[in-house]
Scaffold this motif. Structure first.
Motif, PDB file in Angstrom:
ATOM      1  N   SER A   1     -10.958  -4.947   1.696  1.00 13.95           N
ATOM      2  CA  SER A   1      -9.944  -6.575   0.970  1.00 13.95           C
ATOM      3  C   SER A   1     -10.425  -6.082  -0.582  1.00 13.95           C
ATOM      4  N   ILE A   2     -11.759  -6.093  -0.631  1.00 11.08           N
ATOM      5  CA  ILE A   2     -12.605  -5.345  -1.794  1.00 11.08           C
ATOM      6  C   ILE A   2     -11.414  -3.886  -2.548  1.00 11.08           C
ATOM      7  N   GLY A   3     -11.584  -3.097  -2.093  1.00 12.50           N
ATOM      8  CA  GLY A   3     -10.891  -1.900  -1.819  1.00 12.50           C
ATOM      9  C   GLY A   3      -9.461  -2.185  -2.533  1.00 12.50           C
ATOM     10  N   VAL A   4      -9.020  -2.817  -1.831  1.00 15.28           N
ATOM     11  CA  VAL A   4      -7.539  -3.094  -2.085  1.00 15.28           C
ATOM     12  C   VAL A   4      -7.462  -3.579  -3.623  1.00 15.28           C
ATOM     13  N   LEU A   5      -8.081  -4.602  -3.753  1.00 14.08           N
ATOM     14  CA  LEU A   5      -8.397  -5.567  -4.971  1.00 14.08           C
ATOM     15  C   LEU A   5      -8.306  -4.177  -5.994  1.00 14.08           C
ATOM     16  N   LEU A   6      -9.505  -3.543  -6.110  1.00 15.29           N
ATOM     17  CA  LEU A   6      -9.804  -2.047  -6.749  1.00 15.29           C
ATOM     18  C   LEU A   6      -8.808  -1.578  -7.243  1.00 15.29           C
TER      19      LEU A   6
ATOM     20  N   LEU B   1      -0.714 -14.828   0.927  1.00 15.44           N
ATOM     21  CA  LEU B   1      -1.609 -16.463   0.810  1.00 15.44           C
ATOM     22  C   LEU B   1      -3.551 -15.751   1.248  1.00 15.44           C
ATOM     23  N   SER B   2      -3.654 -14.763   1.696  1.00 11.33           N
ATOM     24  CA  SER B   2      -4.770 -14.138   1.950  1.00 11.33           C
ATOM     25  C   SER B   2      -5.592 -13.027   0.593  1.00 11.33           C
ATOM     26  N   PHE B   3      -7.067 -12.936   0.828  1.00 12.24           N
ATOM     27  CA  PHE B   3      -7.564 -12.146  -0.171  1.00 12.24           C
ATOM     28  C   PHE B   3      -7.679 -10.997  -0.166  1.00 12.24           C
ATOM     29  N   PRO B   4      -6.985  -9.812  -1.102  1.00 11.11           N
ATOM     30  CA  PRO B   4      -7.479 -10.573  -2.102  1.00 11.11           C
ATOM     31  C   PRO B   4      -5.704 -10.727  -2.778  1.00 11.11           C
ATOM     32  N   THR B   5      -4.547 -10.963  -2.326  1.00  2.08           N
ATOM     33  CA  THR B   5      -3.438 -11.222  -2.958  1.00  2.08           C
ATOM     34  C   THR B   5      -3.212 -12.655  -3.222  1.00  2.08           C
ATOM     35  N   VAL B   6      -4.320 -13.506  -2.390  1.00  2.67           N
ATOM     36  CA  VAL B   6      -3.778 -14.706  -2.851  1.00  2.67           C
ATOM     37  C   VAL B   6      -4.625 -14.905  -4.498  1.00  2.67           C
TER      38      VAL B   6
ATOM     39  N   SER C   1      -1.027  -5.329  -3.925  1.00  2.00           N
ATOM     40  CA  SER C   1      -2.332  -6.177  -3.627  1.00  2.00           C
ATOM     41  C   SER C   1      -1.477  -6.571  -2.088  1.00  2.00           C
ATOM     42  N   LEU C   2       0.028  -6.449  -2.047  1.00  2.00           N
ATOM     43  CA  LEU C   2       0.473  -7.299  -1.082  1.00  2.00           C
ATOM     44  C   LEU C   2       0.422  -6.550  -0.658  1.00  2.00           C
ATOM     45  N   ALA C   3       1.068  -4.964  -1.025  1.00  2.00           N
ATOM     46  CA  ALA C   3       1.493  -4.102   0.085  1.00  2.00           C
ATOM     47  C   ALA C   3       0.240  -3.263   1.379  1.00  2.00           C
ATOM     48  N   GLY C   4      -0.597  -3.374   0.747  1.00  2.68           N
ATOM     49  CA  GLY C   4      -1.861  -2.796   0.802  1.00  2.68           C
ATOM     50  C   GLY C   4      -2.415  -3.765   1.580  1.00  2.68           C
ATOM     51  N   THR C   5      -2.955  -5.542   2.028  1.00  2.78           N
ATOM     52  CA  THR C   5      -3.078  -6.746   2.475  1.00  2.78           C
ATOM     53  C   THR C   5      -2.407  -6.210   3.573  1.00  2.78           C
ATOM     54  N   ALA C   6      -0.144  -6.378   4.342  1.00  5.78           N
ATOM     55  CA  ALA C   6       0.208  -6.021   4.938  1.00  5.78           C
ATOM     56  C   ALA C   6       0.076  -4.769   5.704  1.00  5.78           C
ATOM     57  N   LEU C   7      -0.051  -3.411   5.555  1.00  9.21           N
ATOM     58  CA  LEU C   7      -0.087  -2.200   6.067  1.00  9.21           C
ATOM     59  C   LEU C   7      -1.546  -2.554   6.452  1.00  9.21           C
ATOM     60  N   LEU C   8      -2.811  -2.894   5.903  1.00 10.17           N
ATOM     61  CA  LEU C   8      -3.934  -3.120   6.383  1.00 10.17           C
ATOM     62  C   LEU C   8      -4.373  -4.098   7.058  1.00 10.17           C
ATOM     63  N   GLY C   9      -3.553  -5.093   7.887  1.00 13.76           N
ATOM     64  CA  GLY C   9      -4.050  -6.147   7.844  1.00 13.76           C
ATOM     65  C   GLY C   9      -3.919  -5.719   9.316  1.00 13.76           C
ATOM     66  N   GLY C  10      -2.539  -4.962   9.471  1.00 15.07           N
ATOM     67  CA  GLY C  10      -2.727  -4.772  11.600  1.00 15.07           C
ATOM     68  C   GLY C  10      -3.966  -3.549  12.216  1.00 15.07           C
ATOM     69  N   LEU C  11      -4.477  -3.515  11.335  1.00 18.05           N
ATOM     70  CA  LEU C  11      -6.123  -2.658  11.606  1.00 18.05           C
ATOM     71  C   LEU C  11      -6.830  -2.786  12.464  1.00 18.05           C
ATOM     72  N   GLY C  12      -7.033  -4.287  13.025  1.00 17.73           N
ATOM     73  CA  GLY C  12      -7.770  -4.545  13.499  1.00 17.73           C
ATOM     74  C   GLY C  12      -9.355  -5.131  13.525  1.00 17.73           C
ATOM     75  N   PHE C  13      -9.365  -4.335  12.084  1.00  9.75           N
ATOM     76  CA  PHE C  13     -10.948  -4.210  11.277  1.00  9.75           C
ATOM     77  C   PHE C  13     -11.666  -6.030  12.067  1.00  9.75           C
ATOM     78  N   GLY C  14     -13.048  -4.886  11.561  1.00 11.34           N
ATOM     79  CA  GLY C  14     -14.062  -6.346  11.504  1.00 11.34           C
ATOM     80  C   GLY C  14     -14.082  -7.261  10.752  1.00 11.34           C
ATOM     81  N   SER C  15     -14.633  -8.769  10.414  1.00  5.95           N
ATOM     82  CA  SER C  15     -15.471  -9.653   9.564  1.00  5.95           C
ATOM     83  C   SER C  15     -15.752  -8.264   8.221  1.00  5.95           C
ATOM     84  N   GLY C  16     -17.140  -7.716   8.714  1.00  9.20           N
ATOM     85  CA  GLY C  16     -17.663  -6.697   7.083  1.00  9.20           C
ATOM     86  C   GLY C  16     -16.756  -6.196   7.062  1.00  9.20           C
ATOM     87  N   THR C  17     -16.003  -4.989   7.598  1.00  8.59           N
ATOM     88  CA  THR C  17     -15.302  -4.136   7.345  1.00  8.59           C
ATOM     89  C   THR C  17     -13.860  -4.822   6.640  1.00  8.59           C
ATOM     90  N   ARG C  18     -13.221  -5.796   7.089  1.00  7.81           N
ATOM     91  CA  ARG C  18     -12.169  -6.151   6.383  1.00  7.81           C
ATOM     92  C   ARG C  18     -12.601  -7.095   4.517  1.00  7.81           C
TER      93      ARG C  18
END
Length: 210
Positions: A97-102, A9-14, A76-93
């Motif tokens: 997320s756009i990169g995962v979408l593409l 339910l997070s961007f971009p998987t949602v 998208s789900l796999a990319g979000t799950a793998l990168l979600g725990g890396l602690g990116f800042g809001s701007g980097t996140r």
């Protein structure tokens, strides 16, 4: 489970999650006979032309769209799950997320294209002349019934190849799956065949006594 729902339910998987719900609902309606899978491969306009421009023509749009959504959702789900725990800042996140979408969109196109190539042989295109050649032929009903706005049947061409075509009947004759029907006209606008039950005079083998 909470982590899965959060990623779904997070961007971009949602974006793809909602589309996946639509796809699953569509195929459930097809399986229950409420809807039928259109086999029109005309790519002169609409979604067919867009998909053909992406190299995804030759296969019913419903199948192509379902593959695109399923693959894009999974990547998208796999990319979000793998990168979600890396602690990116809001701007980097946001950028990630756009990169995962593409990446999901590209992988969806690539996988669907690879799958569509062999599938094209299962859905041969037919010109109007070829379709009119079926008029006068016998076909075998493949759906549970045939009505004025629903039905599919399998017809065999002169060269021995077979095709599943859209069929309709103006009346309310019983034509269950496996029964024979006679194609007596082709509707160019609706791109379907008009059929009637084939009696013993047209199909004596199926109506012969055991």
């Amino acid at each position: 489970m909470t982590g899965f729902l959060g990623a779904a339910l997070s961007f971009p998987t949602v974006l793809f999650s909602f589309l996946l719900v639509v796809v699953v609902g569509y195929w459930l309606l097809v399986l229950t006979g409420v809807l039928d899978l259109g086999d029109d491969l005309d790519v002169d306009g609409g979604a067919g032309a867009f998909l053909a421009g992406l190299g995804l023509g030759g296969v019913p749009s419903a199948i192509i769209f379902s593959l695109l959504v399923a693959v894009a959702w999974f990547v998208s789900l796999a990319g979000t799950a793998l990168l979600g725990g890396l602690g990116f800042g809001s701007g980097t996140r946001i950028l990630v997320s756009i990169g995962v979408l593409l990446a999901a969109a590209f992988c969806a196109w690539l996988v669907t294209r690879l799958v569509a190539i062999p599938l094209e042989r299962l859905f041969p295109t037919e010109s109007d002349a070829t379709r009119h050649a079926f008029v006068g032929s016998l076909c075998v009903v493949r759906t549970g019934t045939v009505t004025a706005d629903f039905g599919q049947a399998e017809v065999t061409a002169a060269d021995g190849s077979s095709a599943v075509v859209q069929v309709r009947q103006p009346g309310e004759e019983k034509m269950p799956a496996g029964s024979s029907a006679l194609i007596y006209d082709y509707d160019t606008e609706g791109e379907f065949f008009w059929v009637m039950p084939a009696g013993p005079a047209f199909d004596p083998l199926r109506h012969s006594a055991p």
